[in-house]
Write a protein that holds these residues in place. Structure first.
Motif, PDB file in Angstrom:
ATOM      1  N   LYS A  38      57.089  54.738  19.449  1.00  9.40           N
ATOM      2  CA  LYS A  38      57.057  54.413  18.017  1.00  9.40           C
ATOM      3  C   LYS A  38      56.724  52.938  17.776  1.00  9.40           C
ATOM      4  O   LYS A  38      55.922  52.611  16.907  1.00  9.40           O
ATOM      5  CB  LYS A  38      58.403  54.751  17.390  1.00  9.40           C
ATOM      6  CG  LYS A  38      58.845  56.169  17.635  1.00  9.40           C
ATOM      7  CD  LYS A  38      59.009  56.912  16.353  1.00  9.40           C
ATOM      8  CE  LYS A  38      59.569  58.278  16.572  1.00  9.40           C
ATOM      9  NZ  LYS A  38      58.633  59.271  16.946  1.00  9.40           N
ATOM     10  N   LEU A  39      57.335  52.046  18.538  1.00 11.43           N
ATOM     11  CA  LEU A  39      57.146  50.615  18.337  1.00 11.43           C
ATOM     12  C   LEU A  39      55.721  50.189  18.672  1.00 11.43           C
ATOM     13  O   LEU A  39      55.089  49.466  17.893  1.00 11.43           O
ATOM     14  CB  LEU A  39      58.134  49.815  19.187  1.00 11.43           C
ATOM     15  CG  LEU A  39      58.020  48.304  19.100  1.00 11.43           C
ATOM     16  CD1 LEU A  39      58.452  47.828  17.729  1.00 11.43           C
ATOM     17  CD2 LEU A  39      58.837  47.646  20.180  1.00 11.43           C
ATOM     18  N   THR A  40      55.207  50.631  19.788  1.00  6.21           N
ATOM     19  CA  THR A  40      53.860  50.238  20.187  1.00  6.21           C
ATOM     20  C   THR A  40      52.836  50.760  19.189  1.00  6.21           C
ATOM     21  O   THR A  40      51.924  50.033  18.786  1.00  6.21           O
ATOM     22  CB  THR A  40      53.551  50.757  21.602  1.00  6.21           C
ATOM     23  OG1 THR A  40      54.569  50.296  22.481  1.00  6.21           O
ATOM     24  CG2 THR A  40      52.210  50.267  22.082  1.00  6.21           C
ATOM     25  N   TRP A  41      52.972  52.009  18.750  1.00  3.99           N
ATOM     26  CA  TRP A  41      52.058  52.573  17.774  1.00  3.99           C
ATOM     27  C   TRP A  41      52.134  51.806  16.454  1.00  3.99           C
ATOM     28  O   TRP A  41      51.109  51.470  15.851  1.00  3.99           O
ATOM     29  CB  TRP A  41      52.392  54.054  17.527  1.00  3.99           C
ATOM     30  CG  TRP A  41      51.526  54.653  16.469  1.00  3.99           C
ATOM     31  CD1 TRP A  41      50.277  55.178  16.635  1.00  3.99           C
ATOM     32  CD2 TRP A  41      51.835  54.766  15.078  1.00  3.99           C
ATOM     33  NE1 TRP A  41      49.798  55.613  15.423  1.00  3.99           N
ATOM     34  CE2 TRP A  41      50.732  55.372  14.460  1.00  3.99           C
ATOM     35  CE3 TRP A  41      52.931  54.422  14.313  1.00  3.99           C
ATOM     36  CZ2 TRP A  41      50.698  55.627  13.094  1.00  3.99           C
ATOM     37  CZ3 TRP A  41      52.901  54.676  12.955  1.00  3.99           C
ATOM     38  CH2 TRP A  41      51.803  55.271  12.358  1.00  3.99           C
ATOM     39  N   PHE A  42      53.340  51.496  15.984  1.00  4.32           N
ATOM     40  CA  PHE A  42      53.513  50.793  14.722  1.00  4.32           C
ATOM     41  C   PHE A  42      52.911  49.385  14.786  1.00  4.32           C
ATOM     42  O   PHE A  42      52.192  48.966  13.864  1.00  4.32           O
ATOM     43  CB  PHE A  42      54.998  50.723  14.358  1.00  4.32           C
ATOM     44  CG  PHE A  42      55.264  49.999  13.077  1.00  4.32           C
ATOM     45  CD1 PHE A  42      54.967  50.596  11.865  1.00  4.32           C
ATOM     46  CD2 PHE A  42      55.805  48.721  13.089  1.00  4.32           C
ATOM     47  CE1 PHE A  42      55.192  49.932  10.672  1.00  4.32           C
ATOM     48  CE2 PHE A  42      56.036  48.047  11.907  1.00  4.32           C
ATOM     49  CZ  PHE A  42      55.733  48.646  10.690  1.00  4.32           C
ATOM     50  N   CYS A  43      53.177  48.649  15.848  1.00  5.08           N
ATOM     51  CA  CYS A  43      52.649  47.284  15.980  1.00  5.08           C
ATOM     52  C   CYS A  43      51.126  47.284  16.064  1.00  5.08           C
ATOM     53  O   CYS A  43      50.456  46.468  15.425  1.00  5.08           O
ATOM     54  CB  CYS A  43      53.235  46.600  17.201  1.00  5.08           C
ATOM     55  SG  CYS A  43      54.994  46.314  17.103  1.00  5.08           S
ATOM     56  N   TYR A  44      50.569  48.210  16.828  1.00  3.60           N
ATOM     57  CA  TYR A  44      49.114  48.290  16.966  1.00  3.60           C
ATOM     58  C   TYR A  44      48.462  48.676  15.644  1.00  3.60           C
ATOM     59  O   TYR A  44      47.454  48.093  15.246  1.00  3.60           O
ATOM     60  CB  TYR A  44      48.759  49.296  18.062  1.00  3.60           C
ATOM     61  CG  TYR A  44      47.291  49.388  18.337  1.00  3.60           C
ATOM     62  CD1 TYR A  44      46.627  48.356  18.995  1.00  3.60           C
ATOM     63  CD2 TYR A  44      46.556  50.488  17.932  1.00  3.60           C
ATOM     64  CE1 TYR A  44      45.274  48.427  19.253  1.00  3.60           C
ATOM     65  CE2 TYR A  44      45.198  50.566  18.184  1.00  3.60           C
ATOM     66  CZ  TYR A  44      44.565  49.542  18.845  1.00  3.60           C
ATOM     67  OH  TYR A  44      43.229  49.613  19.086  1.00  3.60           O
ATOM     68  N   THR A  45      49.049  49.642  14.938  1.00  2.89           N
ATOM     69  CA  THR A  45      48.506  50.067  13.654  1.00  2.89           C
ATOM     70  C   THR A  45      48.552  48.937  12.635  1.00  2.89           C
ATOM     71  O   THR A  45      47.586  48.722  11.893  1.00  2.89           O
ATOM     72  CB  THR A  45      49.272  51.293  13.127  1.00  2.89           C
ATOM     73  OG1 THR A  45      49.200  52.331  14.111  1.00  2.89           O
ATOM     74  CG2 THR A  45      48.693  51.797  11.827  1.00  2.89           C
ATOM     75  N   CYS A  46      49.648  48.208  12.589  1.00  2.00           N
ATOM     76  CA  CYS A  46      49.749  47.070  11.662  1.00  2.00           C
ATOM     77  C   CYS A  46      48.728  45.999  11.995  1.00  2.00           C
ATOM     78  O   CYS A  46      48.094  45.437  11.091  1.00  2.00           O
ATOM     79  CB  CYS A  46      51.151  46.478  11.698  1.00  2.00           C
ATOM     80  SG  CYS A  46      52.381  47.477  10.869  1.00  2.00           S
ATOM     81  N   MET A  47      48.554  45.714  13.269  1.00  2.00           N
ATOM     82  CA  MET A  47      47.591  44.703  13.681  1.00  2.00           C
ATOM     83  C   MET A  47      46.176  45.084  13.241  1.00  2.00           C
ATOM     84  O   MET A  47      45.451  44.258  12.673  1.00  2.00           O
ATOM     85  CB  MET A  47      47.651  44.526  15.200  1.00  2.00           C
ATOM     86  CG  MET A  47      46.785  43.435  15.753  1.00  2.00           C
ATOM     87  SD  MET A  47      47.009  43.168  17.527  1.00  2.00           S
ATOM     88  CE  MET A  47      46.642  44.772  18.212  1.00  2.00           C
TER      89      MET A  47
END
Length: 119
Positions: A38-47
């Protein structure tokens, strides 16, 4: 942005990620199975989203300046508002890049701890 508010946001940001580091170290199985995805997907999507929004604003500003005849007062207002919005976007882009890099670090910490526990 007010400096006092920025200090609070930076403190909350680092507190959140030090908490995640503790979770990655103390419970690597839970971190790798649930939080990591969840964290990696969220950070990448926000970036990606914030970077795309910034590029869109840049393209709109360039098009407006090059193709539309504006008076100097309108150009000054456009430049002021563009700089105001992009300063916040820059903070969000930097925070999401650091978060993505931290999530990769936490994956390494959790995997090393898990390997250490299994041996």
């Amino acid at each position: 942005m007010n400096w006092d508010v920025l200090k609070w946001l930076i403190g909350i940001y680092f507190g959140y990620f030090f908490g995640l580091l503790k979770v990655a170290y103390s419970d690597p199985k839970f971190y790798l199975e649930y939080i990591d995805k969840k964290l990696t997907w969220f950070c990448y999507t926000c970036m990606i989203a914030f970077s795309a929004f910034w590029y869109g604003l840049y393209a709109c500003k360039s098009y407006t300046i090059d193709n539309i005849d504006l008076i100097s007062e309108q150009l000054a207002h456009l430049d002021k508002e563009y700089n105001y919005v992009t300063s916040y976007l820059l903070v969000l882009i930097i925070a999401s890049c650091l978060s993505f890099a931290a999530s990769i670090l936490y994956i390494d910490v959790a995997r090393r701890k898990q390997a250490h526990l299994s041996s």
